[in-house]
Design a protein around this motif. Structure first.
Motif, mmCIF file in Angstrom:
data_model
loop_
_atom_site.group_PDB
_atom_site.id
_atom_site.type_symbol
_atom_site.label_atom_id
_atom_site.label_comp_id
_atom_site.label_asym_id
_atom_site.label_seq_id
_atom_site.Cartn_x
_atom_site.Cartn_y
_atom_site.Cartn_z
ATOM 1 N N ARG A 1 -5.375 6.162 -1.691
ATOM 2 C CA ARG A 1 -4.628 5.090 -1.026
ATOM 3 C C ARG A 1 -4.593 3.864 -1.932
ATOM 4 O O ARG A 1 -5.604 3.183 -2.132
ATOM 5 N N GLU B 1 0.829 -1.200 0.000
ATOM 6 C CA GLU B 1 0.000 0.000 0.000
ATOM 7 C C GLU B 1 0.862 1.248 0.000
ATOM 8 O O GLU B 1 2.007 1.231 0.454
ATOM 9 N N ARG B 2 0.260 2.319 -0.527
ATOM 10 C CA ARG B 2 0.877 3.649 -0.516
ATOM 11 C C ARG B 2 -0.237 4.683 -0.454
ATOM 12 O O ARG B 2 -1.328 4.454 -0.966
ATOM 13 N N GLY B 3 0.080 5.832 0.105
ATOM 14 C CA GLY B 3 -0.872 6.933 0.108
ATOM 15 C C GLY B 3 -1.867 6.852 1.240
ATOM 16 O O GLY B 3 -1.812 5.968 2.098
ATOM 17 N N ALA C 1 -1.455 6.620 -5.624
ATOM 18 C CA ALA C 1 -1.219 7.163 -4.288
ATOM 19 C C ALA C 1 -1.184 8.686 -4.283
ATOM 20 O O ALA C 1 -1.397 9.304 -3.233
#
Length: 300
Positions: A71, A39-41, A67
């Motif tokens: 998310r 995951e990112r953001g 992101a």
């Protein structure tokens, strides 16, 4: 369709070059299995679900772009990827993967999510959304391989025959107990590539395909998914964008068109000059469509 094109002015999707594989950021325990994810953001999750012969790494190149506006999340479905299996494959089924998707989204505790799928995961998402529409704010499917939608359609037999005619080398490799080679041959079949071309694609993708070859014996042996009627799909009101490549196999195009025709709140658009490989071959274009549709759906 005009609304999709208008929405492109609301966002600029500039995809960075394919990144090295993202490290797994976590794992969720789901019904006896561990589903790893990256995951990112921040914000409402945009959950990416891979198709057959791949895993969450196939979406790594989308992470930065998504992101920047939300998310990004991508998880590896049970039995895919390189991790240990929770069993010997006895539960490898559509029903298992549907249940896992529902449990994964529930486990995020983030409200309804935006979902992105490709091929087999589009089928899984369709069954999941019919069962739990409250979990999904929107869905974007690239050529969802909802096999049950071909039942009884005019031309379905010819479309299936075209697809099956491409599978000979993959089936031969599988029968010879060479699953990694079979994976490459099956990728060539669905991507409409010449035999032997898959191993010459840029790394790390041939490695991803080979590593997921171990799922093939179980994948091809699965029972078909339950029948789905237009009446069933008509009750599904989750905003949905269905994307189909202009050069794809007829069966994929028919499934995409039927899902769009029957669904209660869906749009169909086409990606030029790609086959079933669209998200891989033109990630910039697919990311643009994802973000544009997210803008159409509206603020979170």
């Amino acid at each position: 369709m005009r609304s999709i094109l208008t929405a492109f002015s609301l966002t600029t999707a500039v995809l960075t070059p394919w990144e090295t594989s993202l490290a797994d950021d976590g794992a969720m325990q789901v019904d006896g299995a561990e589903l790893s994810y990256s995951e990112r953001g921040e914000g409402r999750p945009v959950v990416f679900v891979h198709g057959a012969l791949s895993d969450a790494r196939i979406w790594d190149g989308y992470a930065g772009t998504i992101a920047a506006q939300g998310r990004f999340m991508a998880y590896t479905q049970r039995y895919f990827g390189t991790g240990d299996w929770p069993d010997k494959g006895e539960r490898f089924s559509r029903e298992t993967h549907v249940g896992d998707l529902i449990a994964f989204v529930e486990g995020l505790h983030a409200g309804p999510v935006d979902l992105v799928t490709w091929s087999y995961s589009g089928e899984i998402a369709t069954y999941a959304a019919l069962r739990r529409p409250d979990l999904f704010r929107s869905m974007v499917h690239f050529e969802p391989d909802v096999v049950a939608l071909l039942d009884g359609l005019p031309g379905a037999a010819a479309a299936n025959a075209q697809a099956e005619s491409t599978l000979g080398p993959g089936i031969a490799a599988l029968e010879a107990d060479r699953p990694e080679e079979a994976a490459l041959r099956f990728i060539e079949a669905v991507f409409r590539m010449p035999e032997g071309a898959a191993e010459n694609e840029p790394e790390p993708f041939p490695a991803y395909w080979r590593e997921n070859g171990r799922t093939l014996p179980f994948f091809v042996a699965m029972e078909p998914g339950p029948a789905i009627s237009c009446a069933d799909l008509g009750a599904l009101r989750v905003p949905t964008l269905i994307v189909v490549g202009t050069d794809t196999l007829v069966s994929f195009a028919m499934e995409a068109e039927q899902l769009a025709r029957c669904s209660g709140n869906a749009l169909l658009t086409r990606m030029e000059d790609v086959t079933h490989d669209g998200p891989y071959r033109r990630p910039d274009r697919f990311a643009e469509l994802i973000l544009a549709f997210r803008a159409i759906v509206g603020p979170e």
